[in-house]
Design a protein around this motif. Sequence first.
Motif, PDB file in Angstrom:
ATOM      1  N   LEU A  48      31.304  53.645  55.203  1.00  0.00           N
ATOM      2  CA  LEU A  48      30.164  52.801  53.903  1.00  0.00           C
ATOM      3  C   LEU A  48      30.812  52.067  52.723  1.00  0.00           C
ATOM      4  O   LEU A  48      30.953  51.537  52.572  1.00  0.00           O
ATOM      5  N   PHE A  49      32.123  52.380  52.635  1.00  0.00           N
ATOM      6  CA  PHE A  49      33.231  51.154  51.505  1.00  0.00           C
ATOM      7  C   PHE A  49      33.536  49.993  52.371  1.00  0.00           C
ATOM      8  O   PHE A  49      32.928  49.433  51.938  1.00  0.00           O
ATOM      9  N   LYS A  50      33.350  50.149  53.937  1.00  0.00           N
ATOM     10  CA  LYS A  50      33.599  49.341  54.089  1.00  0.00           C
ATOM     11  C   LYS A  50      32.432  47.936  53.953  1.00  0.00           C
ATOM     12  O   LYS A  50      32.539  46.504  53.043  1.00  0.00           O
ATOM     13  N   TYR A  51      30.857  48.783  54.590  1.00  0.00           N
ATOM     14  CA  TYR A  51      30.112  47.635  54.061  1.00  0.00           C
ATOM     15  C   TYR A  51      30.165  47.507  52.639  1.00  0.00           C
ATOM     16  O   TYR A  51      29.340  46.578  51.823  1.00  0.00           O
ATOM     17  N   TYR A  52      30.207  48.266  52.041  1.00  0.00           N
ATOM     18  CA  TYR A  52      29.672  47.964  49.684  1.00  0.00           C
ATOM     19  C   TYR A  52      30.854  46.787  49.612  1.00  0.00           C
ATOM     20  O   TYR A  52      31.151  46.375  48.678  1.00  0.00           O
ATOM     21  N   THR A  53      32.155  46.800  50.518  1.00  0.00           N
ATOM     22  CA  THR A  53      33.045  45.675  49.961  1.00  0.00           C
ATOM     23  C   THR A  53      33.847  44.489  51.083  1.00  0.00           C
ATOM     24  O   THR A  53      33.957  43.314  50.241  1.00  0.00           O
ATOM     25  N   ASP A  54      33.258  44.203  52.681  1.00  0.00           N
ATOM     26  CA  ASP A  54      32.809  43.393  53.080  1.00  0.00           C
ATOM     27  C   ASP A  54      32.207  42.369  52.280  1.00  0.00           C
ATOM     28  O   ASP A  54      31.093  42.175  52.792  1.00  0.00           O
ATOM     29  N   PRO A  55      33.344  40.955  52.202  1.00  0.00           N
ATOM     30  CA  PRO A  55      32.196  40.036  51.833  1.00  0.00           C
ATOM     31  C   PRO A  55      31.218  39.543  53.424  1.00  0.00           C
ATOM     32  O   PRO A  55      30.695  38.900  52.323  1.00  0.00           O
ATOM     33  N   ALA A  56      30.955  39.183  54.231  1.00  0.00           N
ATOM     34  CA  ALA A  56      30.490  39.821  55.095  1.00  0.00           C
ATOM     35  C   ALA A  56      29.429  39.790  55.366  1.00  0.00           C
ATOM     36  O   ALA A  56      27.755  39.803  55.605  1.00  0.00           O
ATOM     37  N   LEU A  57      29.197  41.357  54.791  1.00  0.00           N
ATOM     38  CA  LEU A  57      28.164  42.293  54.288  1.00  0.00           C
ATOM     39  C   LEU A  57      27.367  42.325  53.859  1.00  0.00           C
ATOM     40  O   LEU A  57      26.040  42.715  53.828  1.00  0.00           O
ATOM     41  N   ILE A  58      27.706  42.227  52.390  1.00  0.00           N
ATOM     42  CA  ILE A  58      27.682  42.517  51.107  1.00  0.00           C
ATOM     43  C   ILE A  58      26.512  41.598  51.080  1.00  0.00           C
ATOM     44  O   ILE A  58      25.529  41.866  50.327  1.00  0.00           O
ATOM     45  N   PRO A  59      26.137  40.330  51.354  1.00  0.00           N
ATOM     46  CA  PRO A  59      25.093  39.971  50.966  1.00  0.00           C
ATOM     47  C   PRO A  59      23.476  40.011  51.828  1.00  0.00           C
ATOM     48  O   PRO A  59      22.440  39.836  51.911  1.00  0.00           O
ATOM     49  N   LYS A  60      24.301  41.354  52.561  1.00  0.00           N
ATOM     50  CA  LYS A  60      22.967  41.547  53.631  1.00  0.00           C
ATOM     51  C   LYS A  60      21.828  42.803  52.332  1.00  0.00           C
ATOM     52  O   LYS A  60      20.811  43.641  53.317  1.00  0.00           O
ATOM     53  N   TRP A  61      22.622  43.441  51.644  1.00  0.00           N
ATOM     54  CA  TRP A  61      21.874  44.647  50.660  1.00  0.00           C
ATOM     55  C   TRP A  61      22.452  44.287  48.859  1.00  0.00           C
ATOM     56  O   TRP A  61      21.192  45.081  48.548  1.00  0.00           O
ATOM     57  N   TRP A  62      22.728  42.828  49.107  1.00  0.00           N
ATOM     58  CA  TRP A  62      23.162  43.849  47.530  1.00  0.00           C
ATOM     59  C   TRP A  62      22.687  42.776  46.506  1.00  0.00           C
ATOM     60  O   TRP A  62      22.198  41.406  47.311  1.00  0.00           O
ATOM     61  N   GLY A  63      21.714  43.105  45.147  1.00  0.00           N
ATOM     62  CA  GLY A  63      20.916  42.232  44.880  1.00  0.00           C
ATOM     63  C   GLY A  63      19.734  42.943  45.304  1.00  0.00           C
ATOM     64  O   GLY A  63      19.084  43.242  45.802  1.00  0.00           O
ATOM     65  N   GLU A  64      18.422  42.348  44.459  1.00  0.00           N
ATOM     66  CA  GLU A  64      17.708  42.100  44.978  1.00  0.00           C
ATOM     67  C   GLU A  64      17.152  41.439  45.987  1.00  0.00           C
ATOM     68  O   GLU A  64      18.048  40.655  46.137  1.00  0.00           O
TER      69      GLU A  64
END
Length: 176
Positions: A48-64
């Motif tokens: 979870l920490f990796k997905y929460y902090t990885d710049p390649a993965l953040i756009p898949k879930w962050w924000g609306e």
Amino acid sequence: MPTENLNRVDTQACMPYSSLMLGRNFSINQDLLEVVTERIFNSDAAKLFKYYTDPALIPKWWGEESLKTTVELQNLHEGGSWRFIQTQPDNTSYAWSGIYQEILQSRKIVSTFVLEPQPGHVYIGTALFKELPNGTTQLIEKIKFLNIEDLNQMVSMDMAQKTAERLDRFALVTGS
């Protein structure tokens, strides 16, 4: 505001929102100027920490979901900066940014949050990753506001619903 189906009892100062599923809570504590979200994921804290902090993965879930998120800057260390650009369907963009204040690998992240069109409105965000005995992890997100006006403004912008949707996407992306 509805209070049925809560997974935990909040103090009198809190205004709780009903949970949509077991293991998820959203509460507002006006006395502490704080919003707390809790959710249990079927995954270990390191993933979870990796997905929460990885710049390649953040756009898949962050924000609306309707917004495109671009990680412009991600210096994941204490004192490091971050900046995420969000673009609306009409190509209007705005940015969130902040400074990491504390990072404990797979356990905790504390950073400031500033919505750049509103300088001077700084929030402190804390994400705690708490491994549970059954192989799941509880993610606790706390947002501390500096004044009641900022808290009320953010809550009035459907914060509870948007947070639930964001964490639903996080669950899908992480497979948990």
